[in-house]
Design a protein around this motif. Structure first.
Motif, PDB file in Angstrom:
ATOM      1  N   PRO A  87      11.693  -0.729  -7.803  1.00  0.00           N
ATOM      2  CA  PRO A  87      11.455  -0.106  -6.673  1.00  0.00           C
ATOM      3  C   PRO A  87       9.951   0.524  -6.778  1.00  0.00           C
ATOM      4  O   PRO A  87       9.184   0.441  -5.789  1.00  0.00           O
ATOM      5  CB  PRO A  87      12.204   1.182  -6.407  1.00  0.00           C
ATOM      6  CG  PRO A  87      13.128   0.668  -7.432  1.00  0.00           C
ATOM      7  CD  PRO A  87      13.031  -0.183  -8.503  1.00  0.00           C
ATOM      8  N   LEU A  88       9.406   0.979  -8.060  1.00  0.00           N
ATOM      9  CA  LEU A  88       8.270   1.596  -8.141  1.00  0.00           C
ATOM     10  C   LEU A  88       7.651   0.964  -9.325  1.00  0.00           C
ATOM     11  O   LEU A  88       8.280   0.594 -10.362  1.00  0.00           O
ATOM     12  CB  LEU A  88       8.175   3.090  -8.454  1.00  0.00           C
ATOM     13  CG  LEU A  88       8.535   3.717  -7.051  1.00  0.00           C
ATOM     14  CD1 LEU A  88       8.579   5.297  -7.244  1.00  0.00           C
ATOM     15  CD2 LEU A  88       7.351   3.621  -6.110  1.00  0.00           C
ATOM     16  N   PRO A  89       6.363   0.594  -9.504  1.00  0.00           N
ATOM     17  CA  PRO A  89       5.771   0.160 -10.648  1.00  0.00           C
ATOM     18  C   PRO A  89       5.924   1.024 -11.879  1.00  0.00           C
ATOM     19  O   PRO A  89       6.083   2.162 -11.829  1.00  0.00           O
ATOM     20  CB  PRO A  89       4.285  -0.122 -10.435  1.00  0.00           C
ATOM     21  CG  PRO A  89       4.125  -0.122  -8.726  1.00  0.00           C
ATOM     22  CD  PRO A  89       5.258   0.869  -8.553  1.00  0.00           C
ATOM     23  N   ASP A  90       5.859   0.439 -13.152  1.00  0.00           N
ATOM     24  CA  ASP A  90       5.942   1.081 -14.411  1.00  0.00           C
ATOM     25  C   ASP A  90       4.585   1.170 -14.853  1.00  0.00           C
ATOM     26  O   ASP A  90       3.972   0.179 -14.968  1.00  0.00           O
ATOM     27  CB  ASP A  90       6.940   0.435 -15.460  1.00  0.00           C
ATOM     28  CG  ASP A  90       8.396   0.356 -15.018  1.00  0.00           C
ATOM     29  OD1 ASP A  90       8.812   1.629 -14.667  1.00  0.00           O
ATOM     30  OD2 ASP A  90       9.185  -0.493 -15.295  1.00  0.00           O
ATOM     31  N   VAL A  91       4.189   2.405 -15.285  1.00  0.00           N
ATOM     32  CA  VAL A  91       2.605   2.481 -15.797  1.00  0.00           C
ATOM     33  C   VAL A  91       2.900   2.624 -17.121  1.00  0.00           C
ATOM     34  O   VAL A  91       3.570   3.650 -17.586  1.00  0.00           O
ATOM     35  CB  VAL A  91       2.130   3.546 -14.898  1.00  0.00           C
ATOM     36  CG1 VAL A  91       0.628   3.761 -15.616  1.00  0.00           C
ATOM     37  CG2 VAL A  91       2.084   3.580 -13.562  1.00  0.00           C
ATOM     38  N   HIS A  92       2.223   2.008 -18.012  1.00  0.00           N
ATOM     39  CA  HIS A  92       2.303   2.081 -19.474  1.00  0.00           C
ATOM     40  C   HIS A  92       0.801   2.444 -19.871  1.00  0.00           C
ATOM     41  O   HIS A  92      -0.321   1.911 -19.562  1.00  0.00           O
ATOM     42  CB  HIS A  92       2.570   0.644 -20.354  1.00  0.00           C
ATOM     43  CG  HIS A  92       3.874   0.255 -19.842  1.00  0.00           C
ATOM     44  ND1 HIS A  92       5.026   0.697 -20.655  1.00  0.00           N
ATOM     45  CD2 HIS A  92       4.324  -0.568 -18.671  1.00  0.00           C
ATOM     46  CE1 HIS A  92       6.172   0.130 -19.512  1.00  0.00           C
ATOM     47  NE2 HIS A  92       5.540  -0.527 -18.752  1.00  0.00           N
TER      48      HIS A  92
END
Length: 174
Positions: A87-92
């Motif tokens: 649903p939402l991007p994962d930020v690393h």
């Protein structure tokens, strides 16, 4: 040419993917470089990992920008054509961006499918205090677009619009 794996079939068969060549990418980068420079060169280029780093570095060379940074922002769950999306991007590792306060920044990605990853990352960069933020993509897949605005109203610089999944040469299948 190898055919990439595809996601399980849903109701209708997806359109045939478009395979871009290195020559296509070179032409698209040139188009973006010309468009970006009409507003003055940015001070820094940020590429969205993984695919966005290729055009980000290429653009930085064309624009003679030495400040190139990266951020890993991922929404798709895999590398297959029509892969499922979170649903939402994962930020690393957002700290890898360093200090962007007061800078004129060009945010680059290879593709805007839904537009969510680019919009999410742009919001994040604005929150970091950029003085000016512009966005650029090699391609938009209108078939997956999820934003209210038309791609040309949501993204500053687009090299090409397509209505299907795009496969880039660095993905090893073109």
């Amino acid at each position: 040419m190898a055919t990439p794996p595809t996601a399980p079939a849903h109701d209708a068969a997806p359109p045939t993917p478009r395979y871009l060549t290195w020559a296509d990418i070179g032409s698209a980068v040139q188009v973006l470089a010309e468009r970006v420079t009409t507003g003055g060169p940015p001070q820094a280029v940020v590429g969205i990992m993984r695919g966005g780093m290729v055009p980000a570095v290429w653009l930085a060379h064309r624009l003679k920008i030495r400040d190139v940074r990266s951020i890993e922002v991922v929404r798709t769950t895999g590398d297959i054509i029509n892969a499922d999306k979170n649903p939402l991007p994962d930020v690393h590792n957002p700290a890898s961006l360093g200090d962007l306060r007061g800078l004129d920044v060009l945010l680059v990605d290879d593709i805007a499918g839904s537009g969510v990853t680019l919009a999410h990352t742009a919001d994040m960069l604005r929150d970091l205090g950029t003085a000016r933020l512009r966005t650029a993509v090699l391609a938009v897949n209108r078939a997956n677009w999820e934003q209210d605005a038309h791609p040309a109203d949501a993204i500053d610089h687009i090299a090409a619009l397509y209505d299907t999944w795009i496969v880039f040469p660095w993905e090893g299948t073109a």
